[in-house]
Design a protein around this motif. Structure first.
Motif, PDB file in Angstrom:
ATOM      1  N   SER A  75       0.801  -1.229   0.000  1.00 40.83           N
ATOM      2  CA  SER A  75       0.000   0.000   0.000  1.00 40.83           C
ATOM      3  C   SER A  75       0.835   1.282   0.000  1.00 40.83           C
ATOM      4  CB  SER A  75      -0.953   0.011   1.197  1.00 40.83           C
ATOM      5  OG  SER A  75      -1.798  -1.109   1.178  1.00 40.83           O
ATOM      6  N   PRO A  76       1.567   1.559  -1.092  1.00 41.11           N
ATOM      7  CA  PRO A  76       2.299   2.830  -1.172  1.00 41.11           C
ATOM      8  C   PRO A  76       1.324   4.001  -1.200  1.00 41.11           C
ATOM      9  CG  PRO A  76       2.276   1.739  -3.306  1.00 41.11           C
ATOM     10  CD  PRO A  76       1.711   0.765  -2.317  1.00 41.11           C
ATOM     11  N   CYS A  77       1.552   4.974  -0.320  1.00 46.18           N
ATOM     12  CA  CYS A  77       0.628   6.106  -0.198  1.00 46.18           C
ATOM     13  C   CYS A  77       1.288   7.445  -0.494  1.00 46.18           C
ATOM     14  CB  CYS A  77       0.020   6.124   1.206  1.00 46.18           C
ATOM     15  SG  CYS A  77       1.239   6.318   2.527  1.00 46.18           S
ATOM     16  N   HIS A  78       2.593   7.436  -0.800  1.00 47.34           N
ATOM     17  CA  HIS A  78       3.274   8.704  -1.082  1.00 47.34           C
ATOM     18  C   HIS A  78       4.495   8.456  -1.952  1.00 47.34           C
ATOM     19  CE1 HIS A  78       5.606  12.415  -0.363  1.00 47.34           C
ATOM     20  NE2 HIS A  78       4.421  12.956  -0.193  1.00 47.34           N
ATOM     21  N   VAL A  79       4.752   9.360  -2.876  1.00 38.50           N
ATOM     22  CA  VAL A  79       5.965   9.339  -3.690  1.00 38.50           C
ATOM     23  C   VAL A  79       6.552  10.744  -3.741  1.00 38.50           C
ATOM     24  CG1 VAL A  79       5.461   7.343  -5.156  1.00 38.50           C
ATOM     25  CG2 VAL A  79       4.547   9.584  -5.783  1.00 38.50           C
ATOM     26  N   ALA A  80       7.868  10.812  -3.883  1.00 35.80           N
ATOM     27  CA  ALA A  80       8.562  12.091  -3.979  1.00 35.80           C
ATOM     28  C   ALA A  80       9.786  11.924  -4.854  1.00 35.80           C
ATOM     29  CB  ALA A  80       8.967  12.595  -2.596  1.00 35.80           C
ATOM     30  N   VAL A  81      10.163  12.984  -5.567  1.00 41.29           N
ATOM     31  CA  VAL A  81      11.342  12.986  -6.428  1.00 41.29           C
ATOM     32  C   VAL A  81      12.368  13.943  -5.836  1.00 41.29           C
ATOM     33  CG1 VAL A  81      12.191  13.283  -8.788  1.00 41.29           C
ATOM     34  CG2 VAL A  81       9.817  12.600  -8.400  1.00 41.29           C
ATOM     35  N   SER A  82      13.623  13.532  -5.843  1.00 42.61           N
ATOM     36  CA  SER A  82      14.680  14.378  -5.299  1.00 42.61           C
ATOM     37  C   SER A  82      14.831  15.642  -6.137  1.00 42.61           C
ATOM     38  CB  SER A  82      16.004  13.613  -5.256  1.00 42.61           C
ATOM     39  OG  SER A  82      16.405  13.240  -6.569  1.00 42.61           O
ATOM     40  N   PRO A  83      15.299  16.739  -5.552  1.00 41.54           N
ATOM     41  CA  PRO A  83      15.423  18.008  -6.280  1.00 41.54           C
ATOM     42  C   PRO A  83      16.258  17.919  -7.550  1.00 41.54           C
ATOM     43  CG  PRO A  83      15.662  18.391  -3.930  1.00 41.54           C
ATOM     44  CD  PRO A  83      15.641  16.899  -4.125  1.00 41.54           C
ATOM     45  N   ASP A  84      17.269  17.005  -7.595  1.00 45.39           N
ATOM     46  CA  ASP A  84      18.092  16.880  -8.799  1.00 45.39           C
ATOM     47  C   ASP A  84      17.476  15.931  -9.826  1.00 45.39           C
ATOM     48  OD1 ASP A  84      18.486  14.376  -7.699  1.00 45.39           O
ATOM     49  OD2 ASP A  84      20.664  14.576  -7.499  1.00 45.39           O
ATOM     50  N   GLY A  85      16.336  15.322  -9.500  1.00 50.27           N
ATOM     51  CA  GLY A  85      15.656  14.437 -10.435  1.00 50.27           C
ATOM     52  C   GLY A  85      16.279  13.070 -10.571  1.00 50.27           C
ATOM     53  N   GLY A  86      17.206  12.720  -9.688  1.00 57.23           N
ATOM     54  CA  GLY A  86      17.906  11.448  -9.826  1.00 57.23           C
ATOM     55  C   GLY A  86      17.338  10.303  -9.020  1.00 57.23           C
ATOM     56  N   LEU A  87      16.413  10.604  -8.088  1.00 56.80           N
ATOM     57  CA  LEU A  87      15.879   9.575  -7.205  1.00 56.80           C
ATOM     58  C   LEU A  87      14.373   9.728  -7.044  1.00 56.80           C
ATOM     59  CD1 LEU A  87      18.448   9.683  -4.254  1.00 56.80           C
ATOM     60  CD2 LEU A  87      18.124   7.744  -5.799  1.00 56.80           C
ATOM     61  N   LEU A  88      13.703   8.597  -6.907  1.00 57.52           N
ATOM     62  CA  LEU A  88      12.300   8.590  -6.517  1.00 57.52           C
ATOM     63  C   LEU A  88      12.166   7.768  -5.246  1.00 57.52           C
ATOM     64  CD1 LEU A  88       9.040   8.508  -8.356  1.00 57.52           C
ATOM     65  CD2 LEU A  88       9.463   6.570  -6.847  1.00 57.52           C
ATOM     66  N   ALA A  89      11.435   8.300  -4.278  1.00 54.55           N
ATOM     67  CA  ALA A  89      11.192   7.598  -3.020  1.00 54.55           C
ATOM     68  C   ALA A  89       9.713   7.317  -2.868  1.00 54.55           C
ATOM     69  CB  ALA A  89      11.690   8.423  -1.840  1.00 54.55           C
ATOM     70  N   ALA A  90       9.390   6.171  -2.276  1.00 53.80           N
ATOM     71  CA  ALA A  90       8.001   5.797  -2.034  1.00 53.80           C
ATOM     72  C   ALA A  90       7.854   5.328  -0.596  1.00 53.80           C
ATOM     73  CB  ALA A  90       7.565   4.687  -2.985  1.00 53.80           C
ATOM     74  N   ALA A  91       6.726   5.702   0.024  1.00 53.23           N
ATOM     75  CA  ALA A  91       6.393   5.266   1.378  1.00 53.23           C
ATOM     76  C   ALA A  91       5.271   4.250   1.299  1.00 53.23           C
ATOM     77  CB  ALA A  91       5.974   6.456   2.232  1.00 53.23           C
ATOM     78  N   ASN A  92       5.514   3.043   1.799  1.00 53.30           N
ATOM     79  CA  ASN A  92       4.510   1.980   1.820  1.00 53.30           C
ATOM     80  C   ASN A  92       3.870   1.937   3.204  1.00 53.30           C
ATOM     81  OD1 ASN A  92       4.916   0.377  -0.845  1.00 53.30           O
ATOM     82  ND2 ASN A  92       6.988   0.707  -0.070  1.00 53.30           N
ATOM     83  N   TYR A  93       2.623   2.359   3.282  1.00 55.12           N
ATOM     84  CA  TYR A  93       1.961   2.426   4.571  1.00 55.12           C
ATOM     85  C   TYR A  93       1.765   1.049   5.193  1.00 55.12           C
ATOM     86  CZ  TYR A  93      -1.499   3.221   8.191  1.00 55.12           C
ATOM     87  OH  TYR A  93      -2.145   3.236   9.389  1.00 55.12           O
ATOM     88  N   GLY A  94       1.373   0.064   4.398  1.00 58.09           N
ATOM     89  CA  GLY A  94       0.957  -1.224   4.935  1.00 58.09           C
ATOM     90  C   GLY A  94       1.995  -1.919   5.789  1.00 58.09           C
ATOM     91  N   ASP A  95       3.253  -1.932   5.335  1.00 60.94           N
ATOM     92  CA  ASP A  95       4.298  -2.636   6.086  1.00 60.94           C
ATOM     93  C   ASP A  95       5.434  -1.720   6.535  1.00 60.94           C
ATOM     94  OD1 ASP A  95       5.532  -2.145   3.684  1.00 60.94           O
ATOM     95  OD2 ASP A  95       5.829  -4.251   3.145  1.00 60.94           O
TER      96      ASP A  95
END
Length: 305
Positions: A75-95
């Motif tokens: 259950s990923p509920c959030h995504v964000a991209v780093s300011p330089d555009g090189g990384l994407l992060a996701a937060a999985n609420y379920g686990d």
């Protein structure tokens, strides 16, 4: 031209267009959206038990799939991209798992993900039986992840190396948070508060002054004000960023305001349970209704491009 994009539940829709109703792209439960800082690429979190992350190429009014990868969690509920555009992060609420993906020159996913797991619990046996990652924020060269289940803001280097977390009071249930002028502001979903952390000093204030239970959702800083959406009271509160003193609290224009976005003098609120996105005008920082509401099934996120 301004474009408002909305992620929602129901059949899973990303709505796009200057008037919100211009077009629909159907995706599985895209509960949160993020834009690449330099490329015409949009990312969506598919909030499913086996979570997915989808990258879309943005061509004028249209979205076309570019790439898709598993979120490596529940259950990923959030995504964000780093300011330089090189990384994407996701937060999985379920686990409680957070995931980092490298992005290539097209904005597509590259290589194997870095999976950031957590352990622990909190005093609420129903909501804090284990980790629940809720938001990812890139700030000051680090990745910060709020964990509702363990009452902390986790911190990592971009290679996944973990640093000491920022602890919250037991039972806070940190959801969304923001940095501004060296300060950290945290919305507590479980205790209904906003916490201001400024060095060693902490200030805690109620997110809503209305009676009844409140489960704050999104928090955003704009100038000298802190805005927070309140689920239960169904309001948007305005607090002073300096000391969290109350400025105003207005009805959100619907039920269960899950998210909102500020664009200049415009404030858009996604009221999840009433199927509407309402627009307000900010006057001296206070939201005033415009009478405009857009029908969107189970809206969960507003992104303005």
């Amino acid at each position: 031209m301004k474009h408002v994009r909305i992620g929602g539940y129901g059949p899973g829709i990303i709505t796009e267009g200057a008037t919100i109703e211009d077009g629909l792209t159907r995706v599985a439960a895209p509960s949160f959206l993020a834009a690449h800082p330099t490329l015409p690429v949009l990312y969506a979190a598919g909030e499913l038990e086996r979570g997915w992350l989808t990258a879309f190429q943005v061509r004028q009014e249209d979205l076309s799939p570019l790439d898709e990868r598993p979120s490596e969690g529940d259950s990923p509920c959030h995504v964000a991209v780093s300011p330089d555009g090189g990384l994407l992060a996701a937060a999985n609420y379920g686990d409680g798992t957070a995931t980092l993906y490298r992005l290539d020159e097209r904005g597509a996913f590259a290589g194997e993900p870095i999976v950031l797991r957590n352990e622990g619990s909190g005093p609420d046996p129903e909501r804090q039986e284990g980790p629940h990652a809720h938001q990812c924020v890139f700030h000051d060269g680090l990745l910060h992840v709020s964990d509702l289940g363990t009452d902390e803001i986790r911190r990592y280097h971009h290679d996944g190396t973990r640093l000491e977390s920022i602890p919250m009071s037991p039972g806070t249930g940190p959801r969304h948070f923001a940095f501004s002028d060296g300060r950290l502001y945290v919305a507590g979903e479980l205790d209904g508060t906003v916490t201001l952390i400024d060095g060693d000093r902490r200030t805690v204030a109620p997110a809503s002054r209305r009676e009844g239970k409140n489960a704050p959702s999104h928090l955003q800083i704009d100038g000298e004000f802190v805005y927070v959406a309140n689920r239960g009271p169904d309001t948007v509160s305005v607090l002073r960023a300096a000391d969290l003193s109350p400025v105003a609290e207005v009805p959100s224009g619907g039920q269960w305001p899950r998210h909102f976005a500020i664009d200049g003098a415009d404030l858009y609120v996604a009221n999840q349970n009433s199927g509407a996105v309402t627009r307000f005008t900010l006057r001296d920082g206070v939201p005033e209704p415009t009478g405009e509401a857009y029908a969107v099934e189970s809206p969960a996120c507003v992104l303005i491009l």
